[in-house]
Write a protein that holds these residues in place. Sequence first.
Motif, PDB file in Angstrom:
ATOM      1  N   LEU A   1       0.762  -1.120   0.129  1.00 46.70           N
ATOM      2  CA  LEU A   1      -0.063   0.007   0.043  1.00 46.70           C
ATOM      3  C   LEU A   1       0.961   1.092  -0.080  1.00 46.70           C
TER       4      LEU A   1
ATOM      5  N   TRP B   1       1.029   4.188  -3.017  1.00 48.30           N
ATOM      6  CA  TRP B   1       0.634   5.437  -2.706  1.00 48.30           C
ATOM      7  C   TRP B   1       1.736   6.536  -2.675  1.00 48.30           C
TER       8      TRP B   1
ATOM      9  N   HIS C   1      -0.213   8.708  -9.938  1.00 44.15           N
ATOM     10  CA  HIS C   1      -1.673   8.672  -9.953  1.00 44.15           C
ATOM     11  C   HIS C   1      -2.710   9.314 -10.702  1.00 44.15           C
TER      12      HIS C   1
ATOM     13  N   GLY D   1      -9.310  -1.990  -0.241  1.00 47.17           N
ATOM     14  CA  GLY D   1      -8.127  -0.884  -0.133  1.00 47.17           C
ATOM     15  C   GLY D   1      -7.111  -1.120  -1.077  1.00 47.17           C
ATOM     16  N   MET D   2      -6.905  -2.114  -1.140  1.00 49.32           N
ATOM     17  CA  MET D   2      -5.675  -2.534  -2.213  1.00 49.32           C
ATOM     18  C   MET D   2      -6.032  -2.439  -3.690  1.00 49.32           C
TER      19      MET D   2
ATOM     20  N   THR E   1      -6.231   1.410  -4.255  1.00 55.84           N
ATOM     21  CA  THR E   1      -4.998   1.775  -4.618  1.00 55.84           C
ATOM     22  C   THR E   1      -4.071   1.529  -5.870  1.00 55.84           C
TER      23      THR E   1
ATOM     24  N   CYS F   1      -2.996   3.819  -9.405  1.00 57.56           N
ATOM     25  CA  CYS F   1      -1.727   3.736 -10.386  1.00 57.56           C
ATOM     26  C   CYS F   1      -1.487   3.311 -11.733  1.00 57.56           C
TER      27      CYS F   1
END
Length: 532
Positions: A221, A225, A230, A301-302, A305, A309
Motif C-alpha cells: 500500500l 501510494w 496517480h 483498499g488494495m 490503490t 496507479c
Amino acid sequence: MTMREMTRPDERMSMEEFGNDGKTDVAQKGGTASDEQEMRRMGKVQELRRNFKFIGIVGFVTILQATWQNTLLANQSGLTNGGTAGVIWCTIAVWILMLCTIASMAEMASMCPTAGGQYHWVSEFAPPSLQKPLSYVVGWCCCLGWIAGIPACGLQLAGLVQAMVILVYPKANVSHLWQTTLLVFLFVLLCVGFNIFFAHHLPLAEGIVLFLHIFAFFAFLLVMWIMADHVPAAQVFTEFHNGGGWSSLGLSCLVGLTTPIWCFIGPDAGAHMSEELKDASLQLPKAMIWATFGNGIMGIGMLITFCFCITDLEVLLDANNGLPVIQVLSNATGSKAGTIILGSILLVLLFFSTVTTIASASRQVWAFSRDCGLPFSAWIRYVPLRWEIPLNALLICLGVSLVLSAINFGSYAALNAILSVSNAALIFSYIVSIGCVRLKRLRGEPLLPRRWSLGKWGAPLNDIALLWLCVGFVFSFFPSAPYTSDPDTAWWAGNFNWSIVIFSTTCILALIYFACGGSRRYVAPLALVKAE
C-alpha cells in the motif's frame, strides 16, 4: 440402522480399531466436550487431531482467500470487462453479498461442524425424498470445485514467476505452454509435500503467514501510494471499460465478476477443517465471518490503490508479462530489484494460499469417501494412525491436479475452462445447501441447535445470498468476449468457456454412477445421525 448395516463389508472402516465400540475419546485428539457431543450426534469418529484454534483457523481462511493478493494478481478479467470503475464497484458489491453468503454458511457450520461441509448439510436439511441424491451430487461438485482450484493456484504461481523473469530478462522466452505446465507441476508437488510432511505445523505456519499477510499489505500500500504516479479519482471511480466487446457496459461488468468472485471464493474452507478445530461449533462461524470481513477491507483498499496507479489501462492490459501488477510495481519503484522483492513476497503468500487450498480439498475428498461417495472410497479415506492426516486423499488431490494441469501442454483454453469450473462448482454447492435451509425456514420446520445463530435475520440473509449466488453461477460460464462470425477471430477455439461442459458432464457422471451402484454404496450422512 448402524454404519455396519449401511456400508459394504469390504469398504467400511473397522470401528473396533478405535476402541470403545467405535467411540473415540475426542479429548485425546484435542477436542472439547461440545466437539465430542457433535461428533457423536453426526455418527462420526474422531480420526484427525484438533490442532487448530481460533487464530489458526482465521489465518487459514484468510490466507486461502488471499483477497488483497488476488486483487493484484487476478484483476485482468475485471479490468478488461469493466475497467477500474467496474472492477472496484463490483468487488465492493460482491464482498457485501459474500458476507451474507458466509453468514448463512457459518450458521450451518455451527449446526453441523463436519469436514463434509455442504454435502453433509444438504443431507441433514434437504427434503427426505431428495436428501440422498442431492447430497451425493453436491459432494461430487464440492470435490470438483476444490480440486480444480489447485491447478488454478498453481497457474497463478507459475505466471508470477514468468512475469518476474520477463521483467529482468525482457527477451527471455519463458511463456510456452510446456514451461508454464512444468512450473505448475513443481508448485503443486511442493504444496502437497508441505501438507504431508509438515501437516502438524500447519496451524503455526498459518499464524506466521497471517502476520506476513498483514505486514505485506501495508508494504504494498505504501509503495503504491508514495512512489507511483496517480490518476484523478474521477477517472478511477467513473470510467468503465468494455474490452470484451459486449453489447453494454453493464453486461461487460457482470462478465468481469470472475475477478471479485475469485477474490472471495472458498468461505467453506474452514468448514472442511472443522474436525481439526477445537470447539468448532462456536469458533468456526466467528472465524469465517472475521476472516472474510478483514479480507474485504484489505482487498478493496488494495484494489482502489492499484487502480489509482493505472495511468494507461490499454497499455497495461497489452503488457507482454501477463500480470499488470508487475508492470505497476516496476513503474512505481523504478527498480527491477525492488519489484522482484515485492513479487517474491506475493509468491510466498500465494504459495501458502495453495497449501491451504490443498488442505481443504483433501479434507473434502476424505470426508466424501468416508461416506463411500467416491470409487475406491475404502482406500481414499484411510488415515494412518501415526500421521493423523488423510494421506491417501492428499495423493488423490495430487494425482488429479497433475492430470488437469497436463491439459495445458496442448490447450490453454481447455485448462482455463477447468479453472473456471472451480468457481461454478463451489457456487452451486452454496446454492443448494443454503436453499435447503431456506426451505426449512419457509416451511416453519425447526432447525438444529446451534451456538452461533442468525436469529431473525436468517431468512432475509438466506434470500440475499441465494439471489446473488444465482447471478454469480450464471456468469461463471460466460466467455471473456461475445460470439463473432468473423472467422479470423477463431472464437470457438480461443474464447468459448468450456466450463459449462465440464460441470454438466461431472453432474451427469455422478448421477449415472449413483444409479449404477453408487446409491447402494453411498452412506448419506443423515443415515448416521443420532437423535438426541
